[in-house]
Write a protein that holds these residues in place. Structure first.
Motif, PDB file in Angstrom:
ATOM      1  N   SER A  10       0.904  -1.169  -0.122  1.00 56.09           N
ATOM      2  CA  SER A  10       0.039   0.139  -0.105  1.00 56.09           C
ATOM      3  C   SER A  10       0.972   1.240  -0.005  1.00 56.09           C
ATOM      4  N   LEU A  11       0.251   2.583  -0.283  1.00 55.27           N
ATOM      5  CA  LEU A  11       0.987   3.547  -0.176  1.00 55.27           C
ATOM      6  C   LEU A  11       1.588   3.908   1.328  1.00 55.27           C
ATOM      7  N   VAL A  12       0.920   3.424   2.170  1.00 52.59           N
ATOM      8  CA  VAL A  12       1.578   3.488   3.743  1.00 52.59           C
ATOM      9  C   VAL A  12       2.786   2.671   3.778  1.00 52.59           C
ATOM     10  N   ASP A  13       2.573   1.427   3.349  1.00 54.60           N
ATOM     11  CA  ASP A  13       3.966   0.301   3.416  1.00 54.60           C
ATOM     12  C   ASP A  13       4.810   1.041   2.517  1.00 54.60           C
ATOM     13  N   ALA A  14       4.666   1.531   1.424  1.00 50.33           N
ATOM     14  CA  ALA A  14       5.801   2.176   0.559  1.00 50.33           C
ATOM     15  C   ALA A  14       6.485   3.250   1.288  1.00 50.33           C
ATOM     16  N   GLU A  15       5.637   4.111   2.110  1.00 52.46           N
ATOM     17  CA  GLU A  15       6.357   5.223   2.846  1.00 52.46           C
ATOM     18  C   GLU A  15       7.251   4.881   3.894  1.00 52.46           C
TER      19      GLU A  15
END
Length: 281
Positions: free
Chosen positions: A152-157
């Motif tokens: 997810s975007l959160v994981d990528a961050e």
């Protein structure tokens, strides 16, 4: 405090640690590993051709990625040298038909599929699909899936990576193994998981539920466009490892229906070469 009470407290603490680890593996910099066995994605029109008019896939088991499922429906995949029965179809229906196999499967079928990201089937291997309502020849569509990570975007961050980036991942276990050239795929709908095929899993004695760790970020290995100065054109119909000498880190442009030898595909992976197929109209 008696021994029973102490043991109960220890058990509760361990259970809480395990629950936290499973709920948020990215907080420990760990990536869950999923093993993808051979499977098929079908366009709706091909589904109806193989299973009958109006056919719809029915759920056998939900998969880790949201709304994705293994269907009850299966097909036989036929190649020049052999066939594999009961290959499961995954749902829902896709915009293109694609068959994902391991290299071991490819040898049994007698086909030479390239290592590709899902959806990139131009110039890939052919096969015949056989279902209860008929058969279908695919001129292209058979690939060996490139190892990749959904996040997810959160994981990528949290992992400090971006969509399309390539990384190396070390898989923990009794035979630790490191995978290079693992593509990161980022979308809001994705659930954190790295996907490898059965050959890759067998090489490292890896089972679903294992975890991996990102070791490095290779920002220089993001695919380049054909117009890049780091592109190289090869006009051979059969491409061998010798044709790839000097192409490390480059994009090679090849004829639409070019075929790669097994050693050439290993060279592509080892030298991190990006393949682009030339549309010959």
């Amino acid at each position: 405090m008696n021994q029973h009470a102490i043991e109960q407290i220890v058990d509760e603490v361990i259970a809480e640690i395990l629950q936290t680890k499973q709920a948020a593996p990215h907080l420990q910099n760990e990536i869950p590993i999923g093993i993808s066995a051979r499977h098929i994605h079908l366009r709706q029109e091909h589904m109806e051709h193989l299973f009958g008019k109006g056919a719809q896939l029915t759920v056998h088991k939900m998969l880790s990625q949201p709304d994705q499922f293994a269907a009850n429906e299966t097909l036989t995949v036929v190649g020049p040298k052999g066939s594999i029965a009961n290959v499961r179809v995954l749902g829902p229906a896709r915009t293109l038909t694609q068959v994902e196999v391991s290299n071991t499967d490819a040898v049994a079928l007698g086909v030479h599929p390239p290592i590709r990201e899902s959806g990139n089937i131009a110039g890939s291997a052919s096969c015949t699909l056989v279902g209860p309502n008929g058969s279908l020849f695919l001129k292209e569509g058979v690939i060996i899936a490139q190892a990749h990570i959904h996040m997810s975007l959160v994981d990528a961050e949290n992992f400090h990576v971006r969509d399309g980036q390539y990384v190396a991942v070390k898989i923990h276990g009794i035979r630790p193994v490191t995978f290079d050239h693992v593509k990161v795929r980022v979308a809001d709908r994705y659930r954190l998981e790295m996907h490898i095929d059965t050959d890759e899993a067998n090489a490292g004695f890896i089972q679903t539920g294992a975890t991996g760790t990102i070791l490095k970020e290779d920002l220089s290995d993001i695919p380049k466009s054909p117009s890049s100065t780091n592109s190289f054109e090869i006009n051979e119909k059969i491409i061998t490892e010798k044709d790839l000498i000097g192409c490390e880190g480059q994009t090679i442009i090849v004829p639409q229906f070019a075929r790669f030898t097994a050693l050439a595909m290993d060279t592509v992976a080892n030298l991190r070469i990006e393949i682009q197929y030339r549309n010959e109209g």
